[in-house]
Scaffold this motif. Structure first.
Motif, PDB file in Angstrom:
ATOM      1  N   GLY A  83      51.752  19.145   6.216  1.00 29.48           N
ATOM      2  CA  GLY A  83      50.192  18.771   6.185  1.00 29.48           C
ATOM      3  C   GLY A  83      50.135  18.204   7.560  1.00 29.48           C
ATOM      4  O   GLY A  83      50.974  17.515   8.136  1.00 29.48           O
ATOM      5  N   CYS A 100      45.361  20.704   7.631  1.00 30.19           N
ATOM      6  CA  CYS A 100      46.184  21.607   7.292  1.00 30.19           C
ATOM      7  C   CYS A 100      46.887  21.042   6.188  1.00 30.19           C
ATOM      8  O   CYS A 100      47.601  20.034   6.339  1.00 30.19           O
ATOM      9  CB  CYS A 100      46.841  22.385   8.191  1.00 30.19           C
ATOM     10  SG  CYS A 100      46.192  23.383   9.443  1.00 30.19           S
ATOM     11  N   VAL A 101      47.313  21.744   4.965  1.00 35.11           N
ATOM     12  CA  VAL A 101      48.106  21.481   3.966  1.00 35.11           C
ATOM     13  C   VAL A 101      48.763  22.787   3.646  1.00 35.11           C
ATOM     14  O   VAL A 101      48.006  23.656   3.124  1.00 35.11           O
ATOM     15  CB  VAL A 101      47.473  20.781   2.775  1.00 35.11           C
ATOM     16  CG1 VAL A 101      48.424  20.533   1.802  1.00 35.11           C
ATOM     17  CG2 VAL A 101      46.827  19.424   3.388  1.00 35.11           C
ATOM     18  N   GLU A 103      50.304  25.645   1.505  1.00 40.21           N
ATOM     19  CA  GLU A 103      49.508  26.086   0.340  1.00 40.21           C
ATOM     20  C   GLU A 103      50.471  25.560  -0.850  1.00 40.21           C
ATOM     21  O   GLU A 103      49.767  25.318  -1.710  1.00 40.21           O
ATOM     22  CB  GLU A 103      49.552  27.834   0.385  1.00 40.21           C
ATOM     23  CG  GLU A 103      49.207  28.338  -1.108  1.00 40.21           C
ATOM     24  CD  GLU A 103      48.986  29.746  -0.939  1.00 40.21           C
ATOM     25  OE1 GLU A 103      48.451  30.532  -1.611  1.00 40.21           O
ATOM     26  OE2 GLU A 103      49.744  30.586   0.038  1.00 40.21           O
ATOM     27  N   ARG A 105      51.723  22.709  -1.267  1.00 35.65           N
ATOM     28  CA  ARG A 105      51.179  21.415  -1.288  1.00 35.65           C
ATOM     29  C   ARG A 105      49.874  21.086  -1.607  1.00 35.65           C
ATOM     30  O   ARG A 105      49.503  20.102  -2.194  1.00 35.65           O
ATOM     31  CB  ARG A 105      51.714  20.702  -0.180  1.00 35.65           C
ATOM     32  CG  ARG A 105      53.242  20.387  -0.102  1.00 35.65           C
ATOM     33  CD  ARG A 105      53.792  19.490  -1.032  1.00 35.65           C
ATOM     34  NE  ARG A 105      55.050  19.235  -0.664  1.00 35.65           N
ATOM     35  CZ  ARG A 105      55.524  17.910  -0.892  1.00 35.65           C
ATOM     36  NH1 ARG A 105      55.064  17.378  -1.846  1.00 35.65           N
ATOM     37  NH2 ARG A 105      56.782  17.492  -0.396  1.00 35.65           N
ATOM     38  N   GLN A 106      49.350  22.245  -1.763  1.00 32.65           N
ATOM     39  CA  GLN A 106      47.569  21.800  -1.880  1.00 32.65           C
ATOM     40  C   GLN A 106      47.520  21.317  -3.478  1.00 32.65           C
ATOM     41  O   GLN A 106      48.114  22.137  -4.361  1.00 32.65           O
ATOM     42  CB  GLN A 106      46.906  23.040  -1.487  1.00 32.65           C
ATOM     43  CG  GLN A 106      46.702  23.410  -0.175  1.00 32.65           C
ATOM     44  CD  GLN A 106      45.845  24.540   0.156  1.00 32.65           C
ATOM     45  OE1 GLN A 106      45.320  25.291  -0.593  1.00 32.65           O
ATOM     46  NE2 GLN A 106      46.303  24.922   1.410  1.00 32.65           N
ATOM     47  N   GLY A 107      46.556  20.408  -3.733  1.00 33.12           N
ATOM     48  CA  GLY A 107      46.469  19.916  -4.900  1.00 33.12           C
ATOM     49  C   GLY A 107      47.570  18.930  -5.408  1.00 33.12           C
ATOM     50  O   GLY A 107      47.434  18.335  -6.466  1.00 33.12           O
ATOM     51  N   GLY A 111      46.437  15.993   0.778  1.00 32.43           N
ATOM     52  CA  GLY A 111      45.120  16.026   1.868  1.00 32.43           C
ATOM     53  C   GLY A 111      44.565  14.722   1.575  1.00 32.43           C
ATOM     54  O   GLY A 111      44.271  14.271   2.793  1.00 32.43           O
ATOM     55  N   LEU A 140      37.208  18.233  -0.793  1.00 31.19           N
ATOM     56  CA  LEU A 140      38.147  17.209  -0.311  1.00 31.19           C
ATOM     57  C   LEU A 140      37.471  16.135   0.242  1.00 31.19           C
ATOM     58  O   LEU A 140      37.262  14.883   0.228  1.00 31.19           O
ATOM     59  CB  LEU A 140      39.548  17.697   0.229  1.00 31.19           C
ATOM     60  CG  LEU A 140      40.300  16.453   0.451  1.00 31.19           C
ATOM     61  CD1 LEU A 140      40.907  15.787  -0.881  1.00 31.19           C
ATOM     62  CD2 LEU A 140      41.768  17.071   1.000  1.00 31.19           C
TER      63      LEU A 140
END
Length: 175
Positions: A83, A100-101, A103, A105-107, A111, A140
């Protein structure tokens, strides 16, 4: 709020290099730290999928190398940068960019942790307002106190770089 009263995660983000292992604050398998010039290739690689989707503009590796001090990175336990978020100063305002995070790691909260660290860094630099532009939903940012804004209220030098063809929305947050 003085540096001494910042939460440990914010203090970690303000350090010029990662703290010794015993003092690092890791959660969910990552830590947030200031980027180093040596992170430039990882920042560029992390950005590529977002460039391909049109969420980010392409930036040369030289920019990541020369502006590494703008960035905070979220680093996985294995050392991988997963990230990143840039913060540039424009007088008393700041601009968040190249958020950027990875994919996978998203959620995960990565972020949000990057945003909180950027807020702490901005306050430490006596910035009073933050701006960003997003081509996505902005959920976000909105969930962290940003509101829709007009480009003419943002730092002029940054606002001139916005590409109207990308359909980005400008968001702002008072610190």
């Amino acid at each position: 709020m003085t540096t001494a009263t910042l939460p440990p995660a914010a203090l970690t983000a303000l350090l010029p290099h990662p703290a010794p292992a015993a003092r690092r604050r890791e959660s969910a398998g990552f830590l947030v730290r200031p980027a180093r010039e040596s992170d430039g290739p990882a920042l560029a690689a992390l950005s590529r999928p977002f460039v391909r989707t049109g969420a980010l503009r392409e930036r040369p590796l030289a920019l990541y190398l020369s502006r590494a001090s703008d960035f905070l990175v979220a680093q996985a336990a294995d050392g991988t940068v997963e990230g990143s978020l840039g913060l540039s100063r424009h007088s008393s305002d700041g601009v968040l960019y190249n958020f950027c995070v990875a994919e996978h790691r998203q959620g995960s909260g990565m972020g949000g942790r990057l945003l909180q660290a950027a807020f702490a860094r901005a306050r430490g630099r006596a910035l009073t307002m933050l701006f960003t532009a997003t081509t996505g939903s902005g959920r976000l940012f909105l969930g962290h106190g940003f509101v829709p804004s007009r480009a003419d209220l943002a730092p002029a030098a940054w606002a001139r770089t916005l590409d109207p063809g990308r359909g980005a929305r400008v968001l702002a947050r008072t610190l």
